[in-house]
Write a protein that holds these residues in place. Structure first.
Motif, PDB file in Angstrom:
ATOM      1  N   HIS A   1      -7.676  -2.686  -5.465  1.00 21.75           N
ATOM      2  CA  HIS A   1      -8.627  -2.135  -4.678  1.00 21.75           C
ATOM      3  C   HIS A   1      -9.965  -1.777  -5.650  1.00 21.75           C
ATOM      4  O   HIS A   1     -11.142  -1.785  -5.199  1.00 21.75           O
ATOM      5  CB  HIS A   1      -8.532  -0.737  -4.095  1.00 21.75           C
TER       6      HIS A   1
ATOM      7  N   ASP B   1      -6.651  12.769  -4.197  1.00 23.39           N
ATOM      8  CA  ASP B   1      -7.754  12.287  -4.895  1.00 23.39           C
ATOM      9  C   ASP B   1      -8.965  12.323  -4.081  1.00 23.39           C
ATOM     10  O   ASP B   1      -9.066  11.881  -2.787  1.00 23.39           O
ATOM     11  CB  ASP B   1      -7.368  10.912  -4.827  1.00 23.39           C
TER      12      ASP B   1
ATOM     13  N   GLU C   1     -10.943  -0.729   1.199  1.00 23.13           N
ATOM     14  CA  GLU C   1     -11.235  -1.376  -0.042  1.00 23.13           C
ATOM     15  C   GLU C   1     -11.135  -3.003  -0.212  1.00 23.13           C
ATOM     16  O   GLU C   1     -11.484  -3.403  -1.308  1.00 23.13           O
ATOM     17  CB  GLU C   1     -10.200  -0.483  -0.823  1.00 23.13           C
TER      18      GLU C   1
ATOM     19  N   ARG D   1     -11.363  10.746  -3.879  1.00 23.19           N
ATOM     20  CA  ARG D   1     -12.341   9.656  -3.507  1.00 23.19           C
ATOM     21  C   ARG D   1     -11.206   8.645  -2.651  1.00 23.19           C
ATOM     22  O   ARG D   1     -11.423   7.533  -2.378  1.00 23.19           O
ATOM     23  CB  ARG D   1     -12.498   8.694  -4.469  1.00 23.19           C
ATOM     24  N   GLY D   2      -9.932   9.238  -2.472  1.00 23.37           N
ATOM     25  CA  GLY D   2      -9.123   8.471  -1.755  1.00 23.37           C
ATOM     26  C   GLY D   2      -8.481   8.898  -0.286  1.00 23.37           C
ATOM     27  O   GLY D   2      -8.888   9.841   0.196  1.00 23.37           O
ATOM     28  N   GLU D   3      -7.463   8.126  -0.112  1.00 22.40           N
ATOM     29  CA  GLU D   3      -6.876   8.171   1.474  1.00 22.40           C
ATOM     30  C   GLU D   3      -6.161   9.784   1.576  1.00 22.40           C
ATOM     31  O   GLU D   3      -6.560  10.530   2.637  1.00 22.40           O
ATOM     32  CB  GLU D   3      -5.642   7.517   1.417  1.00 22.40           C
TER      33      GLU D   3
ATOM     34  N   TRP E   1       0.948  -1.292   0.028  1.00 19.62           N
ATOM     35  CA  TRP E   1      -0.043  -0.094  -0.130  1.00 19.62           C
ATOM     36  C   TRP E   1       0.987   1.240  -0.010  1.00 19.62           C
ATOM     37  O   TRP E   1       1.672   1.422   0.881  1.00 19.62           O
ATOM     38  CB  TRP E   1      -0.836  -0.268   1.244  1.00 19.62           C
TER      39      TRP E   1
ATOM     40  N   THR F   1      -2.063  -1.318  -3.995  1.00 12.19           N
ATOM     41  CA  THR F   1      -3.008  -0.331  -3.815  1.00 12.19           C
ATOM     42  C   THR F   1      -2.511   1.008  -3.656  1.00 12.19           C
ATOM     43  O   THR F   1      -1.571   1.022  -2.593  1.00 12.19           O
ATOM     44  CB  THR F   1      -3.913  -0.870  -3.085  1.00 12.19           C
ATOM     45  N   THR F   2      -2.913   2.095  -3.848  1.00 11.89           N
ATOM     46  CA  THR F   2      -2.810   3.544  -3.568  1.00 11.89           C
ATOM     47  C   THR F   2      -3.924   3.715  -2.522  1.00 11.89           C
ATOM     48  O   THR F   2      -3.866   4.958  -1.754  1.00 11.89           O
ATOM     49  CB  THR F   2      -3.001   4.459  -4.733  1.00 11.89           C
ATOM     50  N   GLU F   3      -5.090   2.949  -2.282  1.00  9.87           N
ATOM     51  CA  GLU F   3      -5.938   3.291  -1.196  1.00  9.87           C
ATOM     52  C   GLU F   3      -6.175   2.327   0.086  1.00  9.87           C
ATOM     53  O   GLU F   3      -5.334   1.442   0.286  1.00  9.87           O
ATOM     54  CB  GLU F   3      -7.383   2.833  -1.917  1.00  9.87           C
ATOM     55  N   ASN F   4      -6.514   2.777   1.182  1.00  6.34           N
ATOM     56  CA  ASN F   4      -6.363   2.266   2.212  1.00  6.34           C
ATOM     57  C   ASN F   4      -7.260   0.803   2.334  1.00  6.34           C
ATOM     58  O   ASN F   4      -8.191   0.814   2.009  1.00  6.34           O
ATOM     59  CB  ASN F   4      -7.183   3.100   3.318  1.00  6.34           C
TER      60      ASN F   4
END
Length: 434
Positions: free
Chosen positions: A97, A230, A129, A232-234, A37, A122-125
């Motif tokens: 994710h 982002d 996800e 929508r992201g972290e 991550w 993944t770039t998201e938590n």
């Protein structure tokens, strides 16, 4: 320029240096399923390839953006064939994710029986996800955005590598220009290499035959990029959390920094205006009621002016709220009242508090013993009970000794200390007023 050995891998020492959590897997001492991550360009795919190479494992790379269950099944079939030959398989799933729960579940049995070793990027938590079944079978490793020194090391490799690097096209870039490119890359190795290659394309040979970039061209090259963000992201939620906590913590400088970061990253100013209004109500409250009005005025000002002029009004509101006295007394009080409303159910309104617009309702006793506060001493009916009869009176609101709430608290304490007076009986003057 993807590094072929761990020695050429720049950054992430907290994971791969001797004694670090991932060091055993990278050194070949034990392969296990994992989730990498981290932000874009931090080395997730490279690290997965290096790990697979240490074990002479078949490396199957899929992107969750394009792949589906059919592709996963094909990967499983390939892994089963490789297993029959005595080798293992690493299934690398980029942007994991983006797989929904059913897609994530599709390869779990093969991870469980050892047919596949799963490595997700993944770039998201992952907490939000990835489903719990997948997380229970894979260890999560957190990669950091690359430092300036790591990016400089990567760019120096690209400048010096005769096979895959820039070779004869490499421009002569002084240290300060390389550092500027690293800063513009903002922790992303891919962006750093793209900038370096663009610099090579723009460089022109001078009289000495050495390729250089003029100052104006270089300035245009490193300008104009947005920082990582982002909606929508972290990064989005981390930054709005930092802004809110800086305001709550009475740090106007940090609050303005995070506001600037979010605006620079492309956050919708209208969203920020809404959150600033929330801060005024939640964290300043009645300690300084002007904060709520100023936050609303800032939102209105932004609606009238737009960007960038209206953003100054948001900054003004943020600075004011950060410096204002803080109180969450109303926030806590309302939360406690909401909990009681849910817990105690539909308790009836006491008769003396009900409105009585008809003769029938008056005959039933609606409003009969209501005490009209304006006719009481100081406009306060001492001892009156405004809660349902089945409910013990509560004390939700406890104003702290800060700002205006210092005076509010003192006044409430004085009123509550007054001895209860007798409720007036039916027939008293103005007894039935609302």
């Amino acid at each position: 320029m993807r590094p072929r050995t761990l020695e050429a891998f720049a950054g992430q020492g907290h994971l791969v240096d001797a004694g670090a959590p991932l060091a055993r897997a990278v050194s070949g001492a034990g392969l296990h399923s994992m989730v990498l991550w981290g932000p874009p360009g931090s080395g997730k795919t490279t690290l997965a390839r290096l790990i697979a190479g240490k074990y002479d494992a078949e490396f199957i790379a899929l992107s969750a953006v394009l792949a589906g269950v059919k592709d996963v099944r094909a990967a499983v079939e390939r892994a089963q064939a490789v297993r029959a030959e005595g080798r293992g398989t690493v299934l690398f799933l980029d942007e994991v994710h983006r797989f929904n729960k059913a897609q994530q579940d599709a390869f779990l049995p093969w991870v469980e029986d050892g047919t596949l070793t799963f490595i997700g990027a993944t770039t998201e938590n992952p907490s939000f996800e990835l489903n719990s079944a997948l997380l229970s079978r894979a260890r999560v490793y957190v990669l950091k955005a690359l430092s300036r020194d790591a990016l400089l090391e990567i760019m120096q490799q690209a400048l010096a590598d005769p096979e895959r690097g820039l070779g004869g096209r490499a421009p002569a870039l002084p240290r300060e220009q390389l550092e500027a490119l690293a800063d513009a890359a903002d922790g992303d190795a891919r962006r750093a290499l793209n900038l370096l290659e663009l610099a090579a394309d723009l460089a022109e040979a001078g009289p000495d035959g050495v390729r250089h970039l003029d100052e104006a061209t270089f300035a245009g090259l490193v300008s104009g990029g947005h920082r990582r963000f982002d909606k929508r992201g972290e990064a989005f939620y981390d930054q709005i959390s930092a802004l809110h906590k800086a305001v709550r913590g009475t740090d106007p400088d940090a609050a303005l920094y995070w506001l600037a970061r979010m605006l620079d990253g492309g956050c919708d100013p209208a969203y920020l205006a809404r959150r600033i209004l929330r801060m005024a109500s939640e964290d300043i409250g009645n300690a300084d009621p002007r904060g709520l009005a100023l936050a609303l005025d800032a939102w209105n000002a932004y609606d009238r002016l737009g960007s960038p002029e209206g953003e100054l009004a948001l900054a003004q509101a943020v600075a004011y709220l950060a410096c204002a006295p803080k109180s969450n007394a109303v926030y806590r009080a309302f939360g406690a009242a909401q909990a009681d409303a849910v817990k105690l159910g539909s308790l009836p309104v006491p008769l003396h508090l009900r409105n009585a617009p008809t003769r029938l309702m008056k005959g039933l006793g609606y409003g009969r013993e209501y005490r009209y506060a304006h006719d009481e001493t100081d406009g306060y009916a001492a001892g009156e009970d405004y809660f349902p009869e089945e409910m013990t009176p509560r004390r939700y609101y406890d104003p702290p000794p800060r700002g205006l709430e210092l005076r509010i608290g003192e006044k409430l304490a004085e009123l509550r200390a007054r001895p209860a007076t007798t409720r007036r009986r039916p027939g008293d003057a103005d007894n039935d007023k609302d």
